[in-house]
Design a protein around this motif. Structure first.
Motif, mmCIF file in Angstrom:
data_model
loop_
_atom_site.group_PDB
_atom_site.id
_atom_site.type_symbol
_atom_site.label_atom_id
_atom_site.label_comp_id
_atom_site.label_asym_id
_atom_site.label_seq_id
_atom_site.Cartn_x
_atom_site.Cartn_y
_atom_site.Cartn_z
ATOM 1 N N ASP A 96 41.777 44.798 31.790
ATOM 2 C CA ASP A 96 42.689 44.009 32.630
ATOM 3 C C ASP A 96 42.892 42.641 31.966
ATOM 4 N N LYS A 128 43.240 39.158 33.651
ATOM 5 C CA LYS A 128 43.237 38.612 35.020
ATOM 6 C C LYS A 128 43.893 37.251 35.154
ATOM 7 N N GLY A 156 45.509 38.898 40.549
ATOM 8 C CA GLY A 156 45.117 40.294 40.769
ATOM 9 C C GLY A 156 45.125 41.090 39.474
ATOM 10 N N TYR A 160 35.157 52.211 40.798
ATOM 11 C CA TYR A 160 35.616 51.336 39.718
ATOM 12 C C TYR A 160 34.426 50.504 39.252
ATOM 13 N N GLU A 202 31.157 43.892 38.733
ATOM 14 C CA GLU A 202 31.496 44.234 40.120
ATOM 15 C C GLU A 202 31.778 45.726 40.229
ATOM 16 N N ASN A 218 34.258 48.293 42.523
ATOM 17 C CA ASN A 218 35.311 48.404 43.532
ATOM 18 C C ASN A 218 35.301 49.833 44.051
ATOM 19 N N ARG A 278 37.638 51.802 44.809
ATOM 20 C CA ARG A 278 39.037 52.265 44.784
ATOM 21 C C ARG A 278 39.578 52.172 43.365
ATOM 22 N N GLY A 302 41.744 50.570 40.446
ATOM 23 C CA GLY A 302 42.110 49.184 40.134
ATOM 24 C C GLY A 302 43.623 49.042 40.040
ATOM 25 N N ASP A 303 44.077 47.838 40.277
ATOM 26 C CA ASP A 303 45.501 47.526 40.161
ATOM 27 C C ASP A 303 45.598 46.294 39.271
ATOM 28 N N PRO A 304 46.120 46.330 38.058
ATOM 29 C CA PRO A 304 46.985 47.353 37.469
ATOM 30 C C PRO A 304 46.316 48.333 36.491
ATOM 31 N N GLU A 305 45.001 48.596 36.604
ATOM 32 C CA GLU A 305 44.396 49.591 35.711
ATOM 33 C C GLU A 305 45.011 50.980 35.897
HETATM 34 N N1 GLY Z 1 42.438 44.764 38.530
HETATM 35 C C1 GLY Z 1 41.279 44.461 39.232
HETATM 36 C C2 GLY Z 1 41.159 45.074 40.570
HETATM 37 O O1 GLY Z 1 41.874 45.989 40.922
HETATM 38 O O2 GLY Z 1 40.286 44.645 41.324
#
Ligand code: GLY
Ligand code: AMP
Length: 423
Positions: A212, A214, A226, A269, A283, A285, A287, A289-292
């Motif tokens: 990413d 960021k 994001g 994630y 970290e 997540n 779910r 990732g956005d924009p992964e």
């Molecule tokens: N691109 C990082 C996230 O979705 O948290």
């Protein structure tokens, strides 16, 4: 099958475009979706946090399978509620979603099971947190416990900055209840890698790695956002690193969640930092990732719907998860001023998708005149796939040049760090 996707950003658009390729997908709804997603799915204006509304819609419309993409509904128990109503759903239940929704939960998990991460201390009283700072090294990282729209992490270079962050979170409650507990952790250094993984709670199959970008400005300057763009695969994720991640982080995490009585099913994630002491978790997540997602799913060769069903049904072991050996680059086109103040409502000129370029729509709506106009900070994710990373980057920027809206802003250096590493 009738499929429902909960969410409204570029990530959800990428999930929907991938699901559409499945021969089983007859009809796709998106709640609430956006003006661009409406070209690929039927969007219905029910908010992603309106759990009762989502369940009611799913039951009334006889949805065969639901996909809950964003963190908020997952943490609020959207998957639990759908499953209780008889709607099969992809994503972790609320108990498993804590891995993202509470940093205190995830830090305790990693400590208990010996999963490598930054060392940390957890505080519930402001005075204790402030006195700990007196003897801690700098820079130091301060994190709010709960969800904070990706803004709950402060990297403080001075003691004053660190003190201000703690007072903001604990006393001024700038992140609401999310800041009632804070984590103060060691500052780590090294390249960052994002790895998304499918899991059914027992078996885990990682997707292609990604990176990413960021910060808002070129050269990783400016505010955290994001995410302003991504590339895949990530050249810092070597075979050796991948093996260590699997043995030291991915499998131990899945086992730990199972032992804690909250097995994780869905997309997990892993935000990783490759330090000189090996890979460490920055970290989790709960779910995609956005924009992964916008670079990972275009490289997926297997059927996404079958994988989602296998994760939900506990049969991932027998399900093919195959990626192409190409590369992808996604450049986010944002409204000038994002992540702070920006204007919306400007007409968008899209470039049509081709065999290897796809535009994912993140923040757009249909105007009263029926035109697609900007409607958010991150507006578009322009993705290209190529034989090599430099080909993908070049094609993505060529497509960006053909795409426009009045106050468009994008980073010019997506992929540069990865290409420099490859060179
Ligand atoms: N691109 C990082 C996230 O979705 O948290
Ligand atoms: P997060 O919102 O948790 O993804 O954190 C945002 C960004 O802060 C990460 O992508 C990292 O670049 C940085 N970060 C978080 N934790 C640390 C840490 N312990 N050391 C250094 N950088 C960090």
């Amino acid at each position: 099958m009738k499929i429902l996707v909960v969410g409204s950003g570029g990530r959800e658009h990428a999930i929907i475009k991938a699901l559409k390729k499945s021969p089983e997908a007859e009809k796709i709804y998106c709640l609430p979706g956006n003006g661009g997603i409406a070209r690929d799915a039927e969007c219905v204006n029910i908010g992603a946090k309106d759990i009762d509304g989502i369940v009611r819609f799913a039951v009334e419309n006889k949805i065969d399978f639901a996909v809950v993409a964003p963190d908020d509904p997952l943490a609020l128990g959207c998957v639990d509620a759908l499953e209780n109503a008889g709607v099969p759903a992809f994503g972790p239940n609320a108990a498993a979603a804590q891995i993202e929704a509470s940093k205190v939960f995830s830090k305790n998990l990693m400590e208990k099971y010996g999963i490598p991460t930054a060392s940390c201390k957890i505080f519930t009283h402001q005075a204790d947190a402030l006195s700990y700072l007196e003897s801690s090294p700098l820079p130091i990282v301060i994190k709010a416990d709960g969800l904070a729209l990706g803004k709950g992490v402060i990297i403080a270079k001075t003691k004053e900055e660190a003190q201000a962050a703690i007072v903001d979170m604990m006393e001024n409650k700038v992140f609401g209840e999310s800041g009632s507990r804070v984590v103060i952790e060691e500052f780590l250094e090294g390249p960052e890698v994002s790895v998304l993984a499918f899991t059914d709670g027992k078996c885990l199959k990682p997707m292609i790695s990604s990176m990413d970008h960021k910060r808002a400005l070129d050269g990783d300057q400016g505010l955290n956002t994001g995410g302003m763009g991504t590339i895949a695969p990530n050249p810092f994720y070597t075979d050796d690193v991948a093996k260590r991640c699997m043995d030291e982080i991915f499998l131990p995490t899945i086992r730990a969640m199972e032992k804690e009585g909250c097995p994780f099913k869905g997309c997990l994630y892993f935000g990783l930092m490759i330090t000189k002491d090996g890979p460490k978790v920055i970290e989790y997540n709960c779910r995609f990732g956005d924009p992964e997602t916008q670079v990972v799913l275009p490289l997926l060769e297997s059927d996404l719907l079958s994988i989602f069903q296998a994760c939900r049904n506990g049969t991932l072991e027998d399900c093919e998860v195959k990626f192409s050996n190409q590369a992808a680059c996604c450049v986010v086109m944002a409204s000038q001023g994002y992540p702070q103040k920006y204007e919306t409502g400007y007409p968008i000129t899209l470039t049509p998708d081709t065999k290897d370029t796809i535009t994912y729509v993140a923040g757009a709506k249909i105007s009263d005149q029926g035109q697609l106009v900007t409607g958010g900070g991150r507006v578009l994710g322009v993705t290209a796939v190529g034989e090599c990373l430099s080909c993908a980057v070049k094609k993505a920027y060529e497509a960006v040049e053909k795409t426009s809206f009045a106050n468009a802003y994008y980073r010019k250096d997506i992929g540069r760090k990865a290409l420099n590493k490859e060179a």
